[in-house]
Design a protein around this motif. Sequence first.
Motif, PDB file in Angstrom:
ATOM      1  N   GLN A   1       0.796  -1.203   0.085  1.00 15.87           N
ATOM      2  CA  GLN A   1       0.046   0.079  -0.190  1.00 15.87           C
ATOM      3  C   GLN A   1       0.884   1.311  -0.034  1.00 15.87           C
ATOM      4  N   LEU A   2       2.039   1.263   0.984  1.00 18.57           N
ATOM      5  CA  LEU A   2       2.710   2.443   0.972  1.00 18.57           C
ATOM      6  C   LEU A   2       3.586   2.507  -0.214  1.00 18.57           C
ATOM      7  N   ALA A   3       3.846   1.478  -0.784  1.00 17.05           N
ATOM      8  CA  ALA A   3       4.760   1.562  -1.978  1.00 17.05           C
ATOM      9  C   ALA A   3       4.109   2.073  -3.007  1.00 17.05           C
ATOM     10  N   HIS A   4       2.816   2.081  -3.157  1.00 16.22           N
ATOM     11  CA  HIS A   4       1.922   2.496  -4.427  1.00 16.22           C
ATOM     12  C   HIS A   4       1.600   3.982  -4.260  1.00 16.22           C
ATOM     13  N   GLU A   5       1.236   4.331  -2.628  1.00 15.00           N
ATOM     14  CA  GLU A   5       0.821   5.561  -2.596  1.00 15.00           C
ATOM     15  C   GLU A   5       1.892   6.693  -2.315  1.00 15.00           C
ATOM     16  N   PHE A   6       3.207   6.152  -1.892  1.00 13.91           N
ATOM     17  CA  PHE A   6       4.455   7.107  -1.873  1.00 13.91           C
ATOM     18  C   PHE A   6       5.128   7.179  -3.005  1.00 13.91           C
ATOM     19  N   ALA A   7       4.995   6.603  -4.080  1.00 18.34           N
ATOM     20  CA  ALA A   7       5.836   6.485  -5.396  1.00 18.34           C
ATOM     21  C   ALA A   7       5.133   7.880  -5.986  1.00 18.34           C
ATOM     22  N   PRO A   8       6.376   8.347  -6.730  1.00 17.18           N
ATOM     23  CA  PRO A   8       7.478   8.009  -6.993  1.00 17.18           C
ATOM     24  C   PRO A   8       8.474   8.426  -6.262  1.00 17.18           C
ATOM     25  N   VAL A   9       8.255   9.170  -5.260  1.00 18.81           N
ATOM     26  CA  VAL A   9       9.513   9.801  -4.580  1.00 18.81           C
ATOM     27  C   VAL A   9       9.717   9.163  -3.074  1.00 18.81           C
ATOM     28  N   VAL A  10       9.133   7.940  -2.690  1.00 19.52           N
ATOM     29  CA  VAL A  10       9.833   7.149  -1.651  1.00 19.52           C
ATOM     30  C   VAL A  10       9.618   5.815  -2.315  1.00 19.52           C
ATOM     31  N   ARG A  11      10.424   4.757  -2.170  1.00 22.55           N
ATOM     32  CA  ARG A  11      10.475   3.398  -2.276  1.00 22.55           C
ATOM     33  C   ARG A  11      10.163   2.571  -0.927  1.00 22.55           C
ATOM     34  N   VAL A  12       9.239   1.718  -1.058  1.00 24.12           N
ATOM     35  CA  VAL A  12       8.826   1.118   0.286  1.00 24.12           C
ATOM     36  C   VAL A  12       8.869  -0.387   0.043  1.00 24.12           C
ATOM     37  N   ASN A  13       9.800  -1.296   0.847  1.00 19.69           N
ATOM     38  CA  ASN A  13      10.146  -2.440   0.445  1.00 19.69           C
ATOM     39  C   ASN A  13      10.032  -3.446   1.851  1.00 19.69           C
ATOM     40  N   ALA A  14       9.962  -4.597   1.999  1.00 23.13           N
ATOM     41  CA  ALA A  14       9.938  -5.387   2.918  1.00 23.13           C
ATOM     42  C   ALA A  14      11.061  -6.419   3.098  1.00 23.13           C
ATOM     43  N   ILE A  15      11.544  -6.878   4.252  1.00 26.57           N
ATOM     44  CA  ILE A  15      12.499  -7.989   4.220  1.00 26.57           C
ATOM     45  C   ILE A  15      11.461  -8.965   5.303  1.00 26.57           C
ATOM     46  N   ALA A  16      11.517 -10.248   4.850  1.00 24.42           N
ATOM     47  CA  ALA A  16      10.977 -11.547   5.661  1.00 24.42           C
ATOM     48  C   ALA A  16      11.889 -12.328   5.998  1.00 24.42           C
ATOM     49  N   PRO A  17      12.561 -12.336   7.221  1.00 22.03           N
ATOM     50  CA  PRO A  17      13.407 -13.179   7.478  1.00 22.03           C
ATOM     51  C   PRO A  17      12.871 -14.455   8.118  1.00 22.03           C
ATOM     52  N   ALA A  18      13.501 -15.462   8.094  1.00 21.52           N
ATOM     53  CA  ALA A  18      13.198 -16.710   8.899  1.00 21.52           C
ATOM     54  C   ALA A  18      13.846 -16.567  10.449  1.00 21.52           C
ATOM     55  N   VAL A  19      14.243 -17.626  10.891  1.00 19.87           N
ATOM     56  CA  VAL A  19      14.829 -17.488  12.213  1.00 19.87           C
ATOM     57  C   VAL A  19      16.225 -16.807  12.195  1.00 19.87           C
ATOM     58  N   VAL A  20      16.228 -15.688  13.013  1.00 21.80           N
ATOM     59  CA  VAL A  20      17.474 -15.016  13.257  1.00 21.80           C
ATOM     60  C   VAL A  20      17.878 -15.326  14.551  1.00 21.80           C
ATOM     61  N   LYS A  21      19.446 -15.278  14.867  1.00 21.66           N
ATOM     62  CA  LYS A  21      19.746 -15.568  16.367  1.00 21.66           C
ATOM     63  C   LYS A  21      19.806 -14.416  16.969  1.00 21.66           C
TER      64      LYS A  21
END
Length: 259
Positions: free
Chosen positions: A176-196
């Motif tokens: 949603q934010l990537a669509h609404e904030f474009a083109p000035v702000v890029r919005v991405n996510a990171i989906a980690p598995a188990v991190v120590k």
Amino acid sequence: MTKQSERPGHVPDSGKVALITGASRGIGYGVAEAFVARGDRVCVTGRDEAALKEAVERLGSARVIGVAGKAHDETHQARAVERVMETFGRVDYLVNNAGTNPVFGPMAELDLNVARKVYDTNVISALGFAQQTWYAWQRENGGAIVNIASVAGVSASPFIGAYGMSKAAMVNLTLQLAHEFAPVVRVNAIAPAVVKTRFAKAIYEGREAEAAAAYPLGRLGVPEDIGGAAAFLTSAQSDWITGQTLVLDGGISLNAGVG
């Protein structure tokens, strides 16, 4: 006289500023380390003021400040962004890492008040910080946002359903934010598995070798893995990437296709 920029180990100031939530330890701290290492000025937040102060000292840079508070508190969100603007005059990057997972068990038995707390901390706080940075700087000047989601948000994860539900919402918030904030702000996510981290130690403590054996790459994640990915997603090398969720799981999702 030796200039500061010529001193061994000195990292030149990049001129960029990052706000990283939930960064007194664990993944958030790993992200902060990566940003400081490339010369960014950084603000880290966290609930525990003493832990946050220690984190700022360990980061070892005069370009780092800390603002203590609860991520879901709107007053804290506003104060953190205000402090960044007062200190550094800009906020180019936002990393929404603050999160909680206080419950373990089946969804049929989930206390709805606990579910609301998880959603408020993990999702609504991210939206609140995004709104604050948008109006304070990014709307007029651009920037990038990285939301820390989880593999639990892109597949079923038994007994941590409330957490997974919130992280699935984080993935959609990213879209949603990537669509609404474009083109000035890029919005991405990171989906980690188990991190120590201390946050996840109940999953692997006392059985790390066994837990790591399930991963094709043979190990669990470490905060530096996430820090490197966040640095990339806020760099010029990722200027044509937005609305994406980068899964960092050591290959464990490959096992889903093995019957």
